[in-house]
Scaffold this active site. Structure first.
Site, PDB file in Angstrom:
ATOM      1  N   ASP A  72      31.570   6.306  69.114  1.00 47.10           N
ATOM      2  CA  ASP A  72      31.644   6.889  70.458  1.00 47.10           C
ATOM      3  C   ASP A  72      33.083   7.055  70.931  1.00 47.10           C
ATOM      4  OD1 ASP A  72      32.064   4.145  70.627  1.00 47.10           O
ATOM      5  OD2 ASP A  72      30.233   3.740  71.726  1.00 47.10           O
ATOM      6  N   ASP A 141      23.493  -5.387  77.841  1.00 48.31           N
ATOM      7  CA  ASP A 141      22.170  -4.843  78.170  1.00 48.31           C
ATOM      8  C   ASP A 141      21.469  -4.277  76.928  1.00 48.31           C
ATOM      9  OD1 ASP A 141      23.690  -2.629  77.636  1.00 48.31           O
ATOM     10  OD2 ASP A 141      23.426  -1.672  79.599  1.00 48.31           O
ATOM     11  N   HIS A 143      22.634  -2.231  74.592  1.00 44.51           N
ATOM     12  CA  HIS A 143      22.911  -0.870  74.100  1.00 44.51           C
ATOM     13  C   HIS A 143      23.692  -0.910  72.797  1.00 44.51           C
ATOM     14  CE1 HIS A 143      26.756  -0.942  76.704  1.00 44.51           C
ATOM     15  NE2 HIS A 143      27.204  -0.703  75.495  1.00 44.51           N
ATOM     16  N   GLU A 148      22.699   3.901  76.392  1.00 43.31           N
ATOM     17  CA  GLU A 148      22.351   3.064  77.534  1.00 43.31           C
ATOM     18  C   GLU A 148      20.831   2.894  77.655  1.00 43.31           C
ATOM     19  OE1 GLU A 148      24.730   1.538  78.464  1.00 43.31           O
ATOM     20  OE2 GLU A 148      26.239   2.587  79.636  1.00 43.31           O
TER      21      GLU A 148
HETATM   22  C1  GLP Z   1      30.920  -0.609  74.543  1.00 45.39           C
HETATM   23  C2  GLP Z   1      30.813   0.154  73.244  1.00 45.39           C
HETATM   24  C3  GLP Z   1      29.771  -0.461  72.354  1.00 45.39           C
HETATM   25  C4  GLP Z   1      30.047  -1.936  72.185  1.00 45.39           C
HETATM   26  C5  GLP Z   1      29.959  -2.607  73.530  1.00 45.39           C
HETATM   27  C6  GLP Z   1      30.210  -4.100  73.459  1.00 45.39           C
HETATM   28  O1  GLP Z   1      29.908  -0.291  75.411  1.00 45.39           O
HETATM   29  N1  GLP Z   1      30.501   1.520  73.444  1.00 45.39           N
HETATM   30  O2  GLP Z   1      29.788   0.182  71.097  1.00 45.39           O
HETATM   31  O3  GLP Z   1      29.123  -2.499  71.307  1.00 45.39           O
HETATM   32  O4  GLP Z   1      30.956  -2.013  74.355  1.00 45.39           O
HETATM   33  O5  GLP Z   1      31.559  -4.360  73.404  1.00 45.39           O
HETATM   34  P1  GLP Z   1      32.171  -5.773  73.101  1.00 45.39           P
HETATM   35  O6  GLP Z   1      32.116  -5.936  71.621  1.00 45.39           O
HETATM   36  O7  GLP Z   1      33.579  -5.699  73.597  1.00 45.39           O
HETATM   37  O8  GLP Z   1      31.361  -6.778  73.810  1.00 45.39           O
END
Ligand code: GLP
Length: 274
Positions: A72, A141, A143, A148
């Site tokens: 993304d 959450d 995702h 989302e």
């Molecule tokens: C963002 C990214 C996700 C990632 C999530 C959790 O939303 N788009 O791909 O998994 O954050 O991030 P973190 O690993 O910093 O908790």
């Protein structure tokens, strides 16, 4: 689904990196037969990337014949922004390994036609022969990528509007100011991740314990998009003890027994050690 429970973040990162390394080495990629790797951003994969960089620098693992597709990218911030996913990937991974820059693919959140950009991304994945291994993190959450709650479980790459939850979770990267967090992103779909031949999700910390519960104990539900993994033939979640706070004791014990009997934990953690 395979669930691996490691003691802490350090062992989780090593386990994940060695699992990925072994997949690439077993595949034995060549210029005509490249390994296609799906890449996440976020804090969860940092340790994994560090270990992959170490293996690359030691000459154990090469990325010369590896093609990557990132999950993304935010819409509307420059690629050079320190918190863009372009910056994240080059600073934390690509600049430190022997990958050919032309084999790196990251969505362009500033493309003049975002819909065409997403369609083209799916085309490039198909042209590359599909994704061999999609690595991913998980939002609190549940995702995956930026899919989302409420995302279609068959979705492909597209524009998503971020939830307040995600904007708040990510504002730590934007001076703790929710107004600075982009409100939209381009993201591969749940269906794009599910089309990969194998998926590895990293889940660490207490903050992810509810997502972990929904991922493995709840039903398949678009409000917790990671739960789609239950339908994947080769779905793996590697987590730490803290992320297991909300799962049933019997679930926890089963996966601990399984990894002990199958030798799944130590095999990977100790692989490639000095
Ligand atoms: C963002 C990214 C996700 C990632 C999530 C959790 O939303 N788009 O791909 O998994 O954050 O991030 P973190 O690993 O910093 O908790």
């Amino acid at each position: 689904m395979r669930v691996i429970i490691t003691n802490d973040y350090e062992s989780l990162s090593k386990w994940a990196a060695h699992f990925v390394a072994e997949k690439i080495l077993d595949f034995n990629p060549t210029p005509d037969h490249k390994f296609v790797l799906g890449c996440p951003t976020g804090s969860s994969p940092l340790g994994l990337y560090q270990e992959l960089v170490r293996l690359n620098k030691k000459g154990i693992l090469s990325f010369k014949n590896v093609v990557t597709f990132n999950m993304d990218e935010y819409v509307g911030i420059p690629e050079s922004h320190p918190e863009s996913y372009h910056s994240f990937m080059w600073n934390n991974f690509f600049n430190h390994i022997d990958i050919d820059p032309k084999n790196v693919h990251i969505l362009n959140g500033n493309a003049p036609d975002l819909i065409a950009e997403c369609a083209h991304y799916e085309e490039m994945i198909a042209e590359a022969g599909g994704i061999d291994l999609f690595m991913g993190g998980i939002g609190p959450d549940g995702h995956i990528a930026f899919n989302e709650p409420g995302s279609s479980m068959t979705s492909k790459t597209r524009i998503k509007t971020l939830t307040t939850n995600t904007i708040q979770a990510n504002c730590r990267f934007f001076d703790n100011d929710v107004n600075k967090v982009p409100k939209q992103a381009l993201t591969v779909g749940v269906g794009t991740v599910m089309a990969a031949r194998e998926v590895l999700i990293l889940c660490n910390g207490h903050l992810k314990s509810r997502a972990m519960k929904h991922a493995i104990e709840g039903g398949v539900n678009h409000m917790w998009t990671v739960s789609a993994l239950q339908l994947h033939e080769h779905g793996n979640i590697v987590c730490d003890e803290d992320a297991c706070a909300d799962i049933n004791v019997s679930t926890y014990k089963y996966f601990k027994d399984k990894q002990r009997i199958e030798g799944l934990l130590d095999t990977y953690i100790n692989m490639f050690s000095d």
